[in-house]
Design an enzyme around this catalytic site. Structure first.
Site, PDB file in Angstrom:
ATOM      1  N   LYS A  40      27.237-108.497  17.046  1.00  9.94           N
ATOM      2  CA  LYS A  40      26.190-108.180  18.012  1.00  9.94           C
ATOM      3  C   LYS A  40      26.547-106.903  18.774  1.00  9.94           C
ATOM      4  O   LYS A  40      27.713-106.687  19.104  1.00  9.94           O
ATOM      5  CB  LYS A  40      26.039-109.343  18.989  1.00  9.94           C
ATOM      6  CG  LYS A  40      24.916-109.206  19.999  1.00  9.94           C
ATOM      7  CD  LYS A  40      24.856-110.445  20.883  1.00  9.94           C
ATOM      8  CE  LYS A  40      23.750-110.332  21.917  1.00  9.94           C
ATOM      9  NZ  LYS A  40      23.688-111.543  22.780  1.00  9.94           N
ATOM     10  N   LYS A  61      53.749 -92.280  37.343  1.00  4.37           N
ATOM     11  CA  LYS A  61      52.828 -93.240  37.922  1.00  4.37           C
ATOM     12  C   LYS A  61      52.632 -92.991  39.417  1.00  4.37           C
ATOM     13  O   LYS A  61      53.555 -92.564  40.115  1.00  4.37           O
ATOM     14  CB  LYS A  61      53.337 -94.661  37.700  1.00  4.37           C
ATOM     15  CG  LYS A  61      53.521 -95.036  36.230  1.00  4.37           C
ATOM     16  CD  LYS A  61      52.220 -94.956  35.464  1.00  4.37           C
ATOM     17  CE  LYS A  61      52.397 -95.325  34.016  1.00  4.37           C
ATOM     18  NZ  LYS A  61      51.148 -95.186  33.228  1.00  4.37           N
ATOM     19  N   ASP A  83      49.305 -90.742  37.104  1.00  6.78           N
ATOM     20  CA  ASP A  83      48.469 -91.775  36.483  1.00  6.78           C
ATOM     21  C   ASP A  83      48.362 -92.974  37.421  1.00  6.78           C
ATOM     22  O   ASP A  83      49.366 -93.605  37.757  1.00  6.78           O
ATOM     23  CB  ASP A  83      49.094 -92.195  35.155  1.00  6.78           C
ATOM     24  CG  ASP A  83      48.242 -93.183  34.375  1.00  6.78           C
ATOM     25  OD1 ASP A  83      47.156 -93.549  34.849  1.00  6.78           O
ATOM     26  OD2 ASP A  83      48.676 -93.577  33.276  1.00  6.78           O
ATOM     27  N   ALA A  84      47.124 -93.291  37.842  1.00 10.80           N
ATOM     28  CA  ALA A  84      46.881 -94.436  38.724  1.00 10.80           C
ATOM     29  C   ALA A  84      46.451 -95.683  37.969  1.00 10.80           C
ATOM     30  O   ALA A  84      46.240 -96.733  38.575  1.00 10.80           O
ATOM     31  CB  ALA A  84      45.820 -94.078  39.763  1.00 10.80           C
ATOM     32  N   ASN A  85      46.256 -95.586  36.651  1.00 10.20           N
ATOM     33  CA  ASN A  85      45.955 -96.738  35.803  1.00 10.20           C
ATOM     34  C   ASN A  85      44.728 -97.530  36.247  1.00 10.20           C
ATOM     35  O   ASN A  85      44.663 -98.756  36.101  1.00 10.20           O
ATOM     36  CB  ASN A  85      47.164 -97.662  35.694  1.00 10.20           C
ATOM     37  CG  ASN A  85      48.303 -97.021  34.929  1.00 10.20           C
ATOM     38  OD1 ASN A  85      49.278 -96.567  35.521  1.00 10.20           O
ATOM     39  ND2 ASN A  85      48.183 -96.955  33.609  1.00 10.20           N
ATOM     40  N   GLU A  93      45.119 -88.976  36.584  1.00  8.94           N
ATOM     41  CA  GLU A  93      44.611 -89.869  35.552  1.00  8.94           C
ATOM     42  C   GLU A  93      44.117 -91.197  36.122  1.00  8.94           C
ATOM     43  O   GLU A  93      44.766 -91.818  36.946  1.00  8.94           O
ATOM     44  CB  GLU A  93      45.727 -90.130  34.525  1.00  8.94           C
ATOM     45  CG  GLU A  93      45.295 -90.920  33.312  1.00  8.94           C
ATOM     46  CD  GLU A  93      46.352 -90.881  32.216  1.00  8.94           C
ATOM     47  OE1 GLU A  93      46.524 -91.905  31.540  1.00  8.94           O
ATOM     48  OE2 GLU A  93      47.022 -89.833  32.050  1.00  8.94           O
ATOM     49  N   GLU A 143      41.057 -93.904  28.422  1.00 12.00           N
ATOM     50  CA  GLU A 143      41.870 -94.740  27.549  1.00 12.00           C
ATOM     51  C   GLU A 143      41.428 -96.199  27.551  1.00 12.00           C
ATOM     52  O   GLU A 143      41.773 -96.953  26.638  1.00 12.00           O
ATOM     53  CB  GLU A 143      43.351 -94.667  27.941  1.00 12.00           C
ATOM     54  CG  GLU A 143      43.694 -95.393  29.233  1.00 12.00           C
ATOM     55  CD  GLU A 143      45.187 -95.378  29.525  1.00 12.00           C
ATOM     56  OE1 GLU A 143      45.818 -96.445  29.389  1.00 12.00           O
ATOM     57  OE2 GLU A 143      45.708 -94.316  29.886  1.00 12.00           O
ATOM     58  N   HIS A 162      45.347 -91.423  24.179  1.00  5.85           N
ATOM     59  CA  HIS A 162      46.371 -92.292  24.749  1.00  5.85           C
ATOM     60  C   HIS A 162      47.233 -92.869  23.633  1.00  5.85           C
ATOM     61  O   HIS A 162      46.756 -93.178  22.549  1.00  5.85           O
ATOM     62  CB  HIS A 162      45.694 -93.433  25.519  1.00  5.85           C
ATOM     63  CG  HIS A 162      46.623 -94.479  26.011  1.00  5.85           C
ATOM     64  ND1 HIS A 162      46.772 -95.703  25.385  1.00  5.85           N
ATOM     65  CD2 HIS A 162      47.466 -94.502  27.067  1.00  5.85           C
ATOM     66  CE1 HIS A 162      47.648 -96.436  26.052  1.00  5.85           C
ATOM     67  NE2 HIS A 162      48.087 -95.723  27.067  1.00  5.85           N
ATOM     68  N   GLU A 213      50.816 -87.690  23.581  1.00  8.14           N
ATOM     69  CA  GLU A 213      51.683 -88.322  24.566  1.00  8.14           C
ATOM     70  C   GLU A 213      52.962 -88.801  23.888  1.00  8.14           C
ATOM     71  O   GLU A 213      53.005 -89.014  22.679  1.00  8.14           O
ATOM     72  CB  GLU A 213      50.941 -89.508  25.195  1.00  8.14           C
ATOM     73  CG  GLU A 213      51.593 -90.086  26.426  1.00  8.14           C
ATOM     74  CD  GLU A 213      50.671 -91.075  27.138  1.00  8.14           C
ATOM     75  OE1 GLU A 213      50.986 -91.405  28.305  1.00  8.14           O
ATOM     76  OE2 GLU A 213      49.659 -91.503  26.553  1.00  8.14           O
ATOM     77  N   TYR A 222      56.455 -91.594  24.709  1.00  9.23           N
ATOM     78  CA  TYR A 222      57.020 -92.619  25.584  1.00  9.23           C
ATOM     79  C   TYR A 222      58.510 -92.826  25.306  1.00  9.23           C
ATOM     80  O   TYR A 222      58.925 -93.919  24.946  1.00  9.23           O
ATOM     81  CB  TYR A 222      56.318 -93.963  25.376  1.00  9.23           C
ATOM     82  CG  TYR A 222      54.876 -94.037  25.788  1.00  9.23           C
ATOM     83  CD1 TYR A 222      54.425 -93.494  26.987  1.00  9.23           C
ATOM     84  CD2 TYR A 222      53.956 -94.686  24.974  1.00  9.23           C
ATOM     85  CE1 TYR A 222      53.099 -93.596  27.354  1.00  9.23           C
ATOM     86  CE2 TYR A 222      52.626 -94.793  25.332  1.00  9.23           C
ATOM     87  CZ  TYR A 222      52.198 -94.247  26.519  1.00  9.23           C
ATOM     88  OH  TYR A 222      50.880 -94.348  26.882  1.00  9.23           O
TER      89      TYR A 222
END
Length: 387
Positions: free
Chosen positions: A100, A183, A212-214, A238, A264, A321, A340, A342
């Site tokens: 759907k 962060k 980045d504040a997520n 971000e 993201e 991301h 990116e 990590y």
């Protein structure tokens, strides 16, 4: 030529780090193996993928709907016109049967992970790295040999202070990176500003530091952080708002002149189009950060990219991301803005080939067939257990 089996396991990330929105102590990810009957060097070709990081494993949906649909399909209906390889667009269409409209997150991650694993198999059958296969199909054959790469780090860890943050950034610069993301939102604004100032002491310029504040801020905090961060001239700010609060995002962009990054946590072409329609993002400076394996995969990403181009966005404004080899190949194949990384987090699921090297902020694209998980010893040892 047929897909013999599709297998999935859920693997815990086993980490205590956190951002402004949540901690990762319970986080899992799905690892997928697409087993084909194509044999090379005495072994069947297997395509692998995992559902990036930040969303939980989704094997239940795979086993209930998407894997059976692929395995029950006419094998010839999953092949390209020449019958020489699998066609991911057709595989995606099979998985989307009887689905759907709307409710994308419930299925987009499961479908996208399987679809990217199929691309790994396709590239291995062609005996080419995935980025080259994607460049030939989606970029007019314009292949690259390297892409820009930045570090996603600066997490909140128990007992970690400003000196530890600076030590982390120094280490990443020594490893060849030039741009760092840290962060914000997990501490009071004055403390986070001190973290930003400390990071700038090491990287040297605002355009070499992102935050980045997520997506954790309400209106009051989003606007307060925008006011506090604006003087730093950062590379980007971000996810200052909930991912779907386009009205608040528009308010933030009207008050924050430096670049914004987001996207993201959007999982469909329709949601990304609403983002650029109603979030007041600025194509001349802001960036969009779609997580491709979590948003239906590479075929649908190509459609999202065409939509963004119609709205005036350039490919160089797209920074997907996910610090992993899947993203690396997608950035290289489509000629996107950057990748990116990590290092040191997310265990086996972070990073690139064991012999990958970053130099002056650039990461070379590999020549191994497929995505090249086989060159990540720790991750591949996990993947081959299900193949």
């Amino acid at each position: 030529m047929r897909i013999v089996d599709i297998r999935e396991i859920a693997v815990p990330l086993q980490t205590n780090m956190r951002n402004a929105a949540f901690d990762f102590s319970e986080m899992t990810t799905s690892v997928v193996a697409v087993v084909t009957d194509v044999v090379r060097s005495g072994q069947p070709i297997v395509g692998y993928a995992f559902n990036s990081t930040g969303r939980y494993a989704c094997g239940a949906q795979m086993r209930a709907r998407f894997i059976p649909r692929v395995l029950k399909a006419d094998p010839d209906a999953l092949l390209n016109a020449q019958g020489t390889n699998f066609e991911p667009e057709k595989i995606l269409a099979v998985m989307m049967q009887r689905e759907k409209p709307g409710g994308h997150t419930e299925r987009s991650i499961a479908i996208g992970t399987i679809e990217v694993a199929c691309w790994d198999a396709v590239a291995k059958i062609e005996d080419k790295p995935l980025h080259r296969v994607l460049a030939e199909r989606y970029s007019g054959g314009d292949t690259l040999d390297r892409v820009q790469c930045y570090v996603g780090g600066g997490w909140y860890h128990p007992g970690k202070g400003v000196n530890d943050l600076q030590a982390e950034i120094r280490q990443r610069l020594d490893e060849g990176y030039t741009t760092m993301k840290i962060k914000v939102g997990g501490a009071p604004i004055p403390d986070d500003c001190r973290r930003v100032e400390a990071a700038l002491e090491i990287v040297g310029k605002g355009n070499r530091l992102a935050v980045d504040a997520n997506g954790a801020f309400d209106r009051e905090r989003a606007l307060a952080y925008a006011a506090a961060l604006a003087p730093f001239g950062l590379r980007w700010f971000e996810e200052p708002t909930d991912p779907l609060d386009f009205a608040l995002l528009e308010e933030v962009t009207s008050r924050y002149p430096a670049p914004i990054g987001t996207g993201e946590n959007l999982f469909s072409t329709q949601d990304v189009e609403n983002l650029v329609r109603f979030g007041d993002l600025r194509a001349d400076r802001d960036i969009i950060q779609i997580d491709v394996p979590q948003s239906y995969g590479i075929v649908q990403f190509s459609r999202t990219l065409k939509m963004l181009e119609r709205h005036g966005w350039k490919r160089t404004s797209i920074f997907p991301h996910g610090g992993n080899q899947m993203t690396l190949h997608i950035v290289g194949g489509f000629g996107l803005g950057g990748c990116e990384a990590y290092p040191g987090v997310f265990g086996a699921f972070a990073g690139f080939a064991d012999d990958a090297k970053v130099s002056d902020g650039w990461l070379g694209l590999p020549d191994r067939p497929g995505i090249g998980f086989e060159a990540q010893n720790e991750l591949y040892s996990l993947m081959k257990q299900i193949a």
